[in-house]
Design a protein around this motif. Structure first.
Motif, PDB file in Angstrom:
ATOM      1  N   LEU A  52      -2.266  -5.664  18.896  1.00  0.00           N
ATOM      2  CA  LEU A  52      -1.317  -4.565  18.844  1.00  0.00           C
ATOM      3  C   LEU A  52       0.096  -5.040  18.537  1.00  0.00           C
ATOM      4  N   GLY A  53       0.371  -6.307  18.779  1.00  0.00           N
ATOM      5  CA  GLY A  53       1.638  -6.866  18.305  1.00  0.00           C
ATOM      6  C   GLY A  53       1.688  -6.838  16.786  1.00  0.00           C
ATOM      7  N   ALA A  54       0.550  -7.169  16.164  1.00  0.00           N
ATOM      8  CA  ALA A  54       0.472  -7.123  14.700  1.00  0.00           C
ATOM      9  C   ALA A  54       0.566  -5.691  14.191  1.00  0.00           C
ATOM     10  N   VAL A  55      -0.075  -4.749  14.895  1.00  0.00           N
ATOM     11  CA  VAL A  55       0.008  -3.336  14.507  1.00  0.00           C
ATOM     12  C   VAL A  55       1.444  -2.849  14.586  1.00  0.00           C
ATOM     13  N   ALA A  56       2.160  -3.249  15.617  1.00  0.00           N
ATOM     14  CA  ALA A  56       3.554  -2.832  15.765  1.00  0.00           C
ATOM     15  C   ALA A  56       4.414  -3.336  14.618  1.00  0.00           C
ATOM     16  N   ARG A  57       4.209  -4.579  14.207  1.00  0.00           N
ATOM     17  CA  ARG A  57       4.986  -5.126  13.083  1.00  0.00           C
ATOM     18  C   ARG A  57       4.652  -4.379  11.797  1.00  0.00           C
ATOM     19  N   LEU A  58       3.386  -4.044  11.619  1.00  0.00           N
ATOM     20  CA  LEU A  58       2.963  -3.307  10.434  1.00  0.00           C
ATOM     21  C   LEU A  58       3.571  -1.901  10.433  1.00  0.00           C
ATOM     22  N   ALA A  59       3.502  -1.221  11.576  1.00  0.00           N
ATOM     23  CA  ALA A  59       4.034   0.142  11.659  1.00  0.00           C
ATOM     24  C   ALA A  59       5.539   0.165  11.440  1.00  0.00           C
ATOM     25  N   GLU A  60       6.216  -0.850  11.898  1.00  0.00           N
ATOM     26  CA  GLU A  60       7.664  -0.928  11.726  1.00  0.00           C
ATOM     27  C   GLU A  60       8.047  -1.108  10.268  1.00  0.00           C
ATOM     28  N   ALA A  61       7.125  -1.638   9.464  1.00  0.00           N
ATOM     29  CA  ALA A  61       7.433  -1.962   8.074  1.00  0.00           C
ATOM     30  C   ALA A  61       7.337  -0.772   7.134  1.00  0.00           C
ATOM     31  N   VAL A  62       6.715   0.335   7.574  1.00  0.00           N
ATOM     32  CA  VAL A  62       6.474   1.458   6.660  1.00  0.00           C
ATOM     33  C   VAL A  62       7.018   2.764   7.236  1.00  0.00           C
ATOM     34  N   ARG A  63       7.168   3.736   6.339  1.00  0.00           N
ATOM     35  CA  ARG A  63       7.639   5.063   6.746  1.00  0.00           C
ATOM     36  C   ARG A  63       6.488   6.048   6.951  1.00  0.00           C
ATOM     37  N   VAL A  64       5.355   5.785   6.342  1.00  0.00           N
ATOM     38  CA  VAL A  64       4.218   6.704   6.430  1.00  0.00           C
ATOM     39  C   VAL A  64       3.469   6.490   7.742  1.00  0.00           C
ATOM     40  N   PRO A  65       2.654   7.469   8.160  1.00  0.00           N
ATOM     41  CA  PRO A  65       1.873   7.306   9.394  1.00  0.00           C
ATOM     42  C   PRO A  65       0.915   6.116   9.316  1.00  0.00           C
ATOM     43  N   VAL A  66       0.664   5.516  10.466  1.00  0.00           N
ATOM     44  CA  VAL A  66      -0.242   4.365  10.563  1.00  0.00           C
ATOM     45  C   VAL A  66      -1.372   4.685  11.528  1.00  0.00           C
ATOM     46  N   THR A  67      -2.597   4.352  11.127  1.00  0.00           N
ATOM     47  CA  THR A  67      -3.741   4.445  12.020  1.00  0.00           C
ATOM     48  C   THR A  67      -4.311   3.050  12.215  1.00  0.00           C
ATOM     49  N   ALA A  68      -4.638   2.727  13.458  1.00  0.00           N
ATOM     50  CA  ALA A  68      -5.043   1.370  13.808  1.00  0.00           C
ATOM     51  C   ALA A  68      -6.535   1.281  14.101  1.00  0.00           C
TER      52      ALA A  68
ATOM     53  N   VAL B 127       0.835  -1.203   0.000  1.00  0.00           N
ATOM     54  CA  VAL B 127       0.000   0.000   0.000  1.00  0.00           C
ATOM     55  C   VAL B 127       0.869   1.252   0.000  1.00  0.00           C
ATOM     56  N   GLU B 128       1.893   1.259   0.821  1.00  0.00           N
ATOM     57  CA  GLU B 128       2.815   2.404   0.853  1.00  0.00           C
ATOM     58  C   GLU B 128       3.497   2.584  -0.497  1.00  0.00           C
ATOM     59  N   ASP B 129       3.953   1.493  -1.100  1.00  0.00           N
ATOM     60  CA  ASP B 129       4.637   1.560  -2.389  1.00  0.00           C
ATOM     61  C   ASP B 129       3.714   2.065  -3.495  1.00  0.00           C
ATOM     62  N   ALA B 130       2.407   1.831  -3.333  1.00  0.00           N
ATOM     63  CA  ALA B 130       1.431   2.306  -4.321  1.00  0.00           C
ATOM     64  C   ALA B 130       1.226   3.818  -4.239  1.00  0.00           C
ATOM     65  N   GLY B 131       1.739   4.439  -3.177  1.00  0.00           N
ATOM     66  CA  GLY B 131       1.651   5.885  -3.059  1.00  0.00           C
ATOM     67  C   GLY B 131       0.763   6.397  -1.953  1.00  0.00           C
ATOM     68  N   ALA B 132       0.294   5.540  -1.065  1.00  0.00           N
ATOM     69  CA  ALA B 132      -0.580   5.984   0.011  1.00  0.00           C
ATOM     70  C   ALA B 132       0.158   6.923   0.959  1.00  0.00           C
ATOM     71  N   ALA B 133      -0.525   7.984   1.390  1.00  0.00           N
ATOM     72  CA  ALA B 133       0.073   8.944   2.311  1.00  0.00           C
ATOM     73  C   ALA B 133       0.090   8.418   3.742  1.00  0.00           C
ATOM     74  N   ALA B 134      -0.708   7.406   4.003  1.00  0.00           N
ATOM     75  CA  ALA B 134      -0.778   6.778   5.319  1.00  0.00           C
ATOM     76  C   ALA B 134      -1.306   5.367   5.123  1.00  0.00           C
ATOM     77  N   VAL B 135      -1.140   4.554   6.148  1.00  0.00           N
ATOM     78  CA  VAL B 135      -1.658   3.183   6.104  1.00  0.00           C
ATOM     79  C   VAL B 135      -2.635   2.995   7.254  1.00  0.00           C
TER      80      VAL B 135
END
Length: 278
Positions: A71-87, A38-46
């Motif tokens: 939240l363990g899964a959210v943490a792994r997801l957030a660690e994988a991207v540079r853009v902001p993450v909302t859970a 999703v980030e690579d596709a150009g999303a400003a946030a995930v």
């Protein structure tokens, strides 16, 4: 664990993208791989999808997943991207408002700068929605926990009046006003995409409006013209991906052919994307 001061700028950047008429568009992800795509596709946030995330962990959606696993899964997801993450944290992974505060502290530690908190009530037999006062108390606890952490967490209050068939526009606006007074920053009303209703909600809610889109919904440009500030697709992408799994498995086990696999992402492209680091 993400230090709180590192999240301050991403939180403000995420908040600033909620503009009526120029909506933040969020293709929801459910794990690190989908988030990177999703980030690579150009999303400003995930944005996460609670349903997709629960399914990936082998659980059903609907307040059946425990806080630590989610939240363990959210943490792994957030660690994988540079853009902001909302859970998407369902109703807060907690029985009471104090527990919601604990969840928010864990969300921030996981690296997310926004949350969805829904007012649906599962398995109680007391109706499809939490009482307004109770839900407002839970949202206030979320706001207080985020403010105490020094992070401008975007609290998106989800109202399931249309999704559950429990109310109309006026009923939704009443709940929205109470939830905003309690500290919510935005209002998410899934289950409605008809232009007349969306416009009425956008005009009647004194905050950014988030709608849930999918097949049959107006295009993003039309939703923008109605005053929508955020468009997401919930579990839609996860459902589409899992449909491919089922179709491919049935084709292989039945006809013994492989046509469903055509058009998949190139192995090298995907491997490079995941191997390039955050």
């Amino acid at each position: 664990m993400t230090p709180n001061h590192i999240l301050r700028d991403p939180a403000l950047a995420f908040r600033s993208r909620h503009v009526p008429g120029r909506p933040l568009v969020l293709p929801n992800a459910w794990d690190a791989t989908s988030a990177r795509i999703v980030e690579d596709a150009g999303a400003a946030a995930v944005a996460t999808t609670s349903a997709g995330l629960a399914w990936a962990l082998g659980a059903a959606d609907g307040d059946r997943l425990d806080r630590d696993r989610a939240l363990g899964a959210v943490a792994r997801l957030a660690e994988a991207v540079r853009v902001p993450v909302t859970a998407d944290i369902e109703s807060g992974y907690a029985r009471d408002s104090a527990g919601v505060g604990d969840t928010i502290r864990a969300v921030i530690a996981a690296g997310a700068v926004g949350v969805n908190i829904e007012d649906a009530l599962y398995g109680s037999g007391e109706g499809p929605l939490r009482p307004v006062a109770e839900q407002a108390e839970r949202l206030a606890a979320a706001r207080q926990a985020a403010d105490a952490a020094g992070v401008s967490l975007f609290v998106n209050a989800r109202i399931d009046t249309f999704l559950s068939g429990a109310g109309d526009v006026d009923f939704t606006l009443e709940r929205a006003a109470a939830f905003l007074a309690a500290g919510a920053d935005g209002i998410f009303v899934p289950g409605v995409v008809d232009p007349v209703t969306v416009k009425a909600l956008a005009e009647g809610i004194d905050a950014p409006l988030n709608v849930l889109a999918g097949p049959g919904a107006p295009p993003v440009a039309e939703l923008a013209a109605l005053g929508v500030a955020r468009v997401s697709v919930g579990s839609g992408i996860a459902q589409a991906a899992h449909a491919v799994v089922r179709h491919a498995a049935r084709e292989l086990l039945g006809a013994g052919t492989y046509e469903t696999l055509a058009g998949g992402l190139d192995y090298g492209e995907l491997n490079t994307l995941l191997g390039s680091g955050r």
